[in-house]
Design a protein around this motif. Structure first.
Motif, short mmCIF file in Angstrom:
data_model
loop_
_atom_site.label_atom_id
_atom_site.label_comp_id
_atom_site.label_asym_id
_atom_site.label_seq_id
_atom_site.Cartn_x
_atom_site.Cartn_y
_atom_site.Cartn_z
N HIS A 296 -13.25 -13.06 -53.61
CA HIS A 296 -13.67 -11.71 -53.95
C HIS A 296 -14.89 -11.72 -54.86
CE1 HIS A 296 -11.08 -12.48 -57.41
NE2 HIS A 296 -11.65 -11.45 -58.02
N GLU A 317 -16.23 -3.19 -50.07
CA GLU A 317 -14.83 -3.09 -49.65
C GLU A 317 -14.74 -2.43 -48.27
OE1 GLU A 317 -12.50 -1.53 -52.95
OE2 GLU A 317 -12.51 -3.53 -53.87
N LYS A 318 -15.51 -1.36 -48.08
CA LYS A 318 -15.39 -0.62 -46.81
C LYS A 318 -15.98 -1.39 -45.63
CE LYS A 318 -16.70 3.85 -44.79
NZ LYS A 318 -15.58 4.45 -44.19
N TRP A 319 -17.18 -1.96 -45.82
CA TRP A 319 -17.86 -2.52 -44.65
C TRP A 319 -17.77 -4.04 -44.54
CZ3 TRP A 319 -20.24 2.09 -46.60
CH2 TRP A 319 -20.17 3.16 -45.69
N HIS A 321 -15.13 -5.76 -46.23
CA HIS A 321 -13.72 -6.07 -46.50
C HIS A 321 -13.56 -7.12 -47.60
CE1 HIS A 321 -12.74 -4.72 -42.08
NE2 HIS A 321 -13.45 -3.85 -42.76
N ARG A 323 -12.71 -7.66 -51.54
CA ARG A 323 -12.20 -7.02 -52.77
C ARG A 323 -13.26 -7.19 -53.87
NH1 ARG A 323 -8.66 -9.00 -56.56
NH2 ARG A 323 -8.17 -10.81 -55.29
N ALA A 421 -21.11 -8.42 -44.16
CA ALA A 421 -20.44 -7.85 -42.98
C ALA A 421 -20.79 -8.66 -41.72
CB ALA A 421 -20.83 -6.39 -42.81
N LYS A 424 -19.00 -12.10 -41.93
CA LYS A 424 -17.55 -12.02 -41.75
C LYS A 424 -17.16 -11.24 -40.50
CE LYS A 424 -15.38 -11.14 -45.76
NZ LYS A 424 -14.15 -11.31 -45.84
N THR A 426 -17.16 -8.09 -39.86
CA THR A 426 -16.22 -7.02 -40.18
C THR A 426 -16.61 -5.69 -39.53
OG1 THR A 426 -17.43 -6.81 -42.24
CG2 THR A 426 -15.31 -7.93 -42.35
#
Ligand code: F6R
Length: 616
Positions: A296, A317-319, A321, A323, A421, A424, A426
């Protein structure tokens, strides 16, 4: 905080000392002074409370001669704002200017008083002056006296000294606060930053922690000797500065702040393009060097930079993921935070010198967790300490209230989010491309917004006389509401609070009456309907509501609030929710600026504020 300037030349230096201090005004100060050696032997000085104009007028009435001198703008820490506490401190042997704090000054002062030293100010700096002059009286050379003194004093500071009977020697020392040397063949300069020296030098040299520099100009030839903390002679790199008087001019703008607000389309674009290729969307160094193995993210900063970090929490966090925690540096460093070795730490600082952010960085480093600094000053202490540096490409920010540095910090954090993003996976490639394009496009959207700045001047006429204001936002725009409130209080001295719109009913709604302006950020995003309900709740309670929204949002507001008009519904260009924080920041900057302008406050140098907060 505090500004230092020093010059050794062959012509009178007092005018240039004052000129250098003028360029250091932006750092924040409440008194100023200069000292020179007249006849090459005796120290003379002029000091004045308040704005530099007072000192300039004093020197006009009572000029100072001398080809060597030091100058200072003081931001009071120890002792009131009085002429007596203004720097330079001086006796018949030495004169000194100081930025920072001497932590053990009280004990040292007692010991020096017991020895017979008479103190004429309440400052910690005077301790340094006495220590150096006592050492010189004992037979130390000026350089040895400074070296000896620095083994005794504790704290973080920058110092510059001149000595009676030494018309060709200026000594500068750095421990915790930055100092830069300016070098020409026949003149030498020292300054708190390269901005102070801009008209006179292209070659500069940044002192390292613990360095002491002896600057001499003899027979028209300059010479610099630098000793490191252990007393060894060292070479520090000389480099060319690109800071010119043009890059720090106000141009045709009424204030630096307004100029810097209008520079944002360019500075955001420069910052994004320094990190990502528009042709093939590949990332440039330094983003490629970011560690990929972390669980994180922890973001640590102060003030406006903290709010940039707060937006990034929503982005990451939103795009991506990931923390993400956001920490106020002054709290973080004195809590007992848990270090798990799996955290990527991001420090955000315009100046790169904020003492709490720097100390938090040193704490994290001592726990062996990776660190990234987002800074505007690549030579700054935070940049030197971090494992990796990402620079906001905005040039010097002179207005004390941060504007273009903030949006450039956001631009870096948005780009980082896209990188995470992508790494990962995401978000789907199409969605990624959509956000990338909206980030590239945002500078032109902001340019469009800036073409209509008269609307903010109009709105300011309705709020410049109020005592309080509330700012509401949801999601990504809640931190922007916090930032908008901070801008208003900093420069117009109107008490303003930012709240998540959903918190309204949990307390702040009690404040609402017909005197309270409520500024609502309501982009037409997934939170819009909820924010619209909040708008209705405050309208029926009589508040003066100003809403920033899109065309679609404005239509919905008009339909649902029939009969109770808002004070203003400002339609902003449409963008997607990923980039709204960048866009919605700008109207709040303009509203704060024009409110302060209408009120007649000192927009670029608001009272009590300093541009870089180098003491706790
Ligand atoms: C507000 C402002 C301050 C700074 C804060 C941290 O307009 O400028 O809140 O953001 O003092 O400063 P830096 O970013 O230099 O660490």
């Amino acid at each position: 905080m505090c500004g230092i300037i020093g010059i050794i030349s062959q012509t009178n230096v007092s005018e240039r000392l004052l000129d250098g201090l003028k360029r250091l005004e932006y750092r924040g100060y409440d008194s100023a002074g200069i000292a020179t050696l007249f006849d090459g032997h005796s120290i003379d000085r002029r000091r004045a409370e308040g704005k530099l104009e007072n000192l300039i007028a004093l020197v006009g009435r009572n000029p100072l001669e001398g080809t060597i001198g030091i100058g200072h703008t003081r931001w009071a820490t120890h002792g009131h704002v009085t002429e007596n506490n203004a720097h330079p401190m001086a006796n018949t042997i030495v004169s000194v200017v100081h930025n920072g704090i001497i932590e053990n000054f009280a004990t040292l002062k007692e010991a020096l008083q017991a020895k017979g030293c008479v103190f004429t100010s309440d400052t910690d700096t005077e301790v340094v002056m006495h220590l150096v002059s006592e050492a010189i009286k004992e037979g130390f050379s000026p350089l040895a006296a400074v070296q000896h003194t620095l083994t005794i004093v504790k704290g973080a500071f920058a110092l510059a000294f001149i000595f009676s009977d030494h018309p060709d020697l200026l000594i500068a020392a750095r421990k915790g606060s930055p100092l830069v040397l300016g070098i020409t063949e026949n003149e030498l300069f020292v300054g708190s930053d390269a901005i102070a020296l801009a008209p006179w030098v292209r070659t500069v040299c940044y002192l390292e922690e613990g360095d002491i520099a002896a600057l001499t100009v003899k027979d028209g030839k300059s010479n610099v000797i630098i000793l490191n903390e252990s007393g060894a002679t060292v070479q520090r790199p000389f480099r060319q500065t690109n800071i010119t008087t043009d890059s720090i001019s106000k141009g045709d703008y009424t204030h630096y702040m307004l100029k810097e607000i209008f520079e944002q389309p360019q500075t955001i674009s420069d910052t994004v393009q320094s990190l990502i290729s528009l042709e093939d969307t590949s990332f440039h160094a330094p983003l490629l060097a970011i560690p990929t193995t972390f669980d994180h993210i922890r973001i640590i900063a102060c003030g406006t930079s903290f709010y940039a970090g707060y937006v990034a929490k929503y982005w990451f966090e939103k795009w991506a993921h990931i923390r993400t925690e956001v920490e106020i540096a002054s709290e973080f460093r004195y809590r007992s935070p848990v270090f798990d070795g799996k955290t990527l730490n991001i420090f955000i600082s315009q100046s790169g010198e904020t003492i709490d952010t720097l100390s938090a960085l040193l704490l994290v480093k001592s726990k062996n967790e990776p660190t990234i600094a987002i800074v505007n000053v690549p030579e700054s202490s935070i940049a030197r300490e971090a494992d990796l540096v990402i620079q906001t490409m905005v040039g010097p920010e002179i207005g004390v209230a941060s504007t273009k540095a903030f949006t450039a910090q956001l631009a870096i954090l948005a780009t980082l989010c896209l990188k995470f993003a992508k790494d990962k996976q995401t978000i789907a490639p199409d969605e990624w491309k959509h956000y990338f394009e909206s980030l590239i496009h945002i500078p032109s959207v902001i340019s469009e917004l800036l073409r209509n700045d008269d609307v903010y001047q109009q709105l300011a006429t309705h709020i410049y006389h109020v005592q309080h204001a509330l700012y509401l936002g949801r999601g990504l725009n809640f931190p922007i509401a916090l930032e908008g409130a901070l801008k208003l209080k900093e420069i117009s001295y109107i008490h303003a609070e930012g709240y998540p719109a959903g918190e309204l009913k949990h307390g702040p709604i009690a404040l609402i009456d017909h005197t309270m302006p409520v500024i609502v950020l309501a982009p037409d995003d997934e939170w819009f309907d909820k924010t619209l309900s909040n708008i209705q709740e405050i309208l029926v309670r009589g508040a003066k509501v100003i809403v920033f929204t899109s065309k679609e949002g404005a239509d919905k507001i008009a339909k649902q609030t029939k009969g109770i008009p808002c004070l203003g519904v400002v339609i902003l260009p449409k963008t997607n929710s990923f980039t709204t924080p960048l866009l919605y920041t700008v109207p709040l900057q303009l509203l704060a600026y024009y409110t302060a302008y209408a009120k007649g406050t000192d927009v670029d140098q608001p009272r009590n504020l300093a541009k870089s907060v180098t003491v706790e």
